[in-house]
Design a protein around this motif. Structure first.
Motif, PDB file in Angstrom:
ATOM      1  N   LEU A  55       0.812  -1.215   0.000  1.00 40.58           N
ATOM      2  CA  LEU A  55       0.000   0.000   0.000  1.00 40.58           C
ATOM      3  C   LEU A  55       0.845   1.264   0.000  1.00 40.58           C
ATOM      4  CD1 LEU A  55      -2.854  -1.003   2.472  1.00 40.58           C
ATOM      5  CD2 LEU A  55      -2.999  -0.790  -0.021  1.00 40.58           C
ATOM      6  N   ASN A  56       2.081   1.160   0.447  1.00 46.61           N
ATOM      7  CA  ASN A  56       2.990   2.312   0.458  1.00 46.61           C
ATOM      8  C   ASN A  56       3.842   2.418  -0.802  1.00 46.61           C
ATOM      9  OD1 ASN A  56       2.220   3.392   2.977  1.00 46.61           O
ATOM     10  ND2 ASN A  56       3.451   1.862   4.025  1.00 46.61           N
ATOM     11  N   THR A  57       3.621   1.536  -1.759  1.00 50.70           N
ATOM     12  CA  THR A  57       4.334   1.602  -3.023  1.00 50.70           C
ATOM     13  C   THR A  57       3.939   2.892  -3.743  1.00 50.70           C
ATOM     14  OG1 THR A  57       4.348  -0.810  -3.209  1.00 50.70           O
ATOM     15  CG2 THR A  57       4.697   0.447  -5.242  1.00 50.70           C
ATOM     16  N   PRO A  58       4.924   3.665  -4.209  1.00 57.97           N
ATOM     17  CA  PRO A  58       4.590   4.913  -4.904  1.00 57.97           C
ATOM     18  C   PRO A  58       3.648   4.670  -6.102  1.00 57.97           C
ATOM     19  CG  PRO A  58       6.930   4.835  -4.430  1.00 57.97           C
ATOM     20  CD  PRO A  58       6.372   3.474  -4.093  1.00 57.97           C
ATOM     21  N   ASP A  59       2.665   5.524  -6.245  1.00 54.83           N
ATOM     22  CA  ASP A  59       1.717   5.516  -7.366  1.00 54.83           C
ATOM     23  C   ASP A  59       0.828   4.275  -7.431  1.00 54.83           C
ATOM     24  OD1 ASP A  59       2.651   8.012  -8.289  1.00 54.83           O
ATOM     25  OD2 ASP A  59       4.300   7.025  -9.339  1.00 54.83           O
ATOM     26  N   VAL A  60       0.719   3.533  -6.352  1.00 57.33           N
ATOM     27  CA  VAL A  60      -0.145   2.355  -6.387  1.00 57.33           C
ATOM     28  C   VAL A  60      -1.606   2.810  -6.345  1.00 57.33           C
ATOM     29  CG1 VAL A  60      -0.168   1.944  -3.876  1.00 57.33           C
ATOM     30  CG2 VAL A  60      -0.566   0.058  -5.438  1.00 57.33           C
ATOM     31  N   GLU A  61      -2.412   2.224  -7.232  1.00 50.45           N
ATOM     32  CA  GLU A  61      -3.845   2.500  -7.275  1.00 50.45           C
ATOM     33  C   GLU A  61      -4.672   1.277  -6.943  1.00 50.45           C
ATOM     34  OE1 GLU A  61      -4.872   4.147 -11.064  1.00 50.45           O
ATOM     35  OE2 GLU A  61      -4.079   6.115 -10.560  1.00 50.45           O
ATOM     36  N   GLN A  62      -4.055   0.093  -7.116  1.00 53.53           N
ATOM     37  CA  GLN A  62      -4.792  -1.137  -6.857  1.00 53.53           C
ATOM     38  C   GLN A  62      -3.866  -2.158  -6.211  1.00 53.53           C
ATOM     39  OE1 GLN A  62      -6.582  -3.105 -10.231  1.00 53.53           O
ATOM     40  NE2 GLN A  62      -7.803  -4.401  -8.893  1.00 53.53           N
ATOM     41  N   LEU A  63      -4.415  -2.839  -5.202  1.00 57.02           N
ATOM     42  CA  LEU A  63      -3.736  -3.959  -4.562  1.00 57.02           C
ATOM     43  C   LEU A  63      -4.582  -5.197  -4.790  1.00 57.02           C
ATOM     44  CD1 LEU A  63      -1.704  -5.385  -2.698  1.00 57.02           C
ATOM     45  CD2 LEU A  63      -3.083  -4.581  -0.760  1.00 57.02           C
TER      46      LEU A  63
ATOM     47  N   GLY B 111      -8.613   1.708   1.457  1.00 48.45           N
ATOM     48  CA  GLY B 111      -9.608   2.763   1.325  1.00 48.45           C
ATOM     49  C   GLY B 111      -9.122   4.080   1.901  1.00 48.45           C
ATOM     50  N   THR B 112      -8.431   4.017   3.025  1.00 45.44           N
ATOM     51  CA  THR B 112      -7.883   5.219   3.658  1.00 45.44           C
ATOM     52  C   THR B 112      -6.838   5.881   2.767  1.00 45.44           C
ATOM     53  OG1 THR B 112      -8.266   4.301   5.850  1.00 45.44           O
ATOM     54  CG2 THR B 112      -6.644   6.063   5.698  1.00 45.44           C
ATOM     55  N   ARG B 113      -6.096   5.065   2.018  1.00 40.71           N
ATOM     56  CA  ARG B 113      -5.015   5.576   1.173  1.00 40.71           C
ATOM     57  C   ARG B 113      -5.435   5.785  -0.275  1.00 40.71           C
ATOM     58  NH1 ARG B 113      -1.173   1.220   3.967  1.00 40.71           N
ATOM     59  NH2 ARG B 113      -0.545   2.459   5.762  1.00 40.71           N
ATOM     60  N   GLY B 114      -6.696   5.529  -0.588  1.00 37.38           N
ATOM     61  CA  GLY B 114      -7.167   5.688  -1.954  1.00 37.38           C
ATOM     62  C   GLY B 114      -6.735   4.577  -2.883  1.00 37.38           C
TER      63      GLY B 114
END
Length: 96
Positions: free
Chosen positions: A29-37, A63-66
């Motif tokens: 979730l902290n990966t730069p520019d991540v939009e989907q996990l 959800g908290t991180r978008g």
């Protein structure tokens, strides 16, 4: 454009490895520019209540991180546990 990150769990998802799993989720979730996990459970044999909690944690943290979170290749045994726990309306299970 953002990227998709996939993590795959294997073996059991329980008390023994729950801290490692949480670390994997946080790292993804902290990966730069991540939009989907995407969480792939195809290699998982057993999930206990802590493992279910980690799935909820991933969705809430995303959800908290978008970050959109989806869970795929859920074994039947785990899917039954998700249903019994009443999490099938909360967890974004990818049926494909």
């Amino acid at each position: 454009m953002g990227q998709s990150v996939e993590i795959s769990w294997t073996g059991d998802v329980d008390l023994v490895n729950i801290n490692d799993i949480r670390g994997e989720i946080d790292h993804a979730l902290n990966t730069p520019d991540v939009e989907q996990l995407v969480i792939d459970l195809s290699g998982v044999g057993f999930v206990d209540s802590l493992g279910l909690g980690m799935l909820v944690y991933a969705v809430d943290s995303g959800g908290t991180r978008g970050v959109a979170v989806s869970i795929r290749h859920v074994p039947d045994r785990t899917m039954n546990l998700i249903r019994v726990a009443g999490l099938d309306d909360i967890l974004p299970i990818d049926a494909g």
